[in-house]
Design an enzyme around this catalytic site. Sequence first.
Site, PDB file in Angstrom:
ATOM      1  N   CYS A   1       0.835  -1.207   0.000  1.00 32.61           N
ATOM      2  CA  CYS A   1       0.000   0.000   0.000  1.00 32.61           C
ATOM      3  C   CYS A   1       0.869   1.257   0.000  1.00 32.61           C
ATOM      4  O   CYS A   1       0.569   2.227  -0.698  1.00 32.61           O
ATOM      5  CB  CYS A   1      -0.943   0.007   1.194  1.00 32.61           C
ATOM      6  N   SER A   2       1.928   1.235   0.766  1.00 26.80           N
ATOM      7  CA  SER A   2       2.840   2.378   0.794  1.00 26.80           C
ATOM      8  C   SER A   2       3.430   2.624  -0.588  1.00 26.80           C
ATOM      9  O   SER A   2       3.484   3.761  -1.053  1.00 26.80           O
ATOM     10  CB  SER A   2       3.963   2.139   1.807  1.00 26.80           C
TER      11      SER A   2
END
Length: 151
Positions: A44-45
């Site tokens: 996600c980052s």
Amino acid sequence: MLEQNTVAPNFTLFATPDQKVTLSEFKGRNVILAFYPADWSPVCSDQMALYNEMLKYFKKYDAELFGISVDSKWCHLAFSQSRNLHFPLLADFEPKGEVAKKYDVYNEHEGQCNRALFVIDKEGIIQWCYKSPTAVNPGADGILEALKILK
């Protein structure tokens, strides 16, 4: 997951601890919704960092980008600041996953959003959608191709 040519369900979610965003306020602009499982996770980052880098390309197509997960507005604030993100992260926190459920991308078993993308046209119609495996960053190519078609 909702399909192409479906009217995008309207919603209002917190974008900051004291500001909300309502999807219908963006009628007349293209909108990208990027549902993702959780702030701080490695994939996600990377995905949100990529979209941050791609903002100038999305803007060329008059598109507004929103990240959405079930994390709280406070968690989003810390994550966004730490990653220097320049687009809103919307908190689908309470009732948990309500918007993700409207888009049929909520994972009941995990209690989080699936990794899913929607490109919504200026009239509020979903023109492109894609569900990615949780462990795979879907990138931005599909979003850009969908926006090119809308132009």
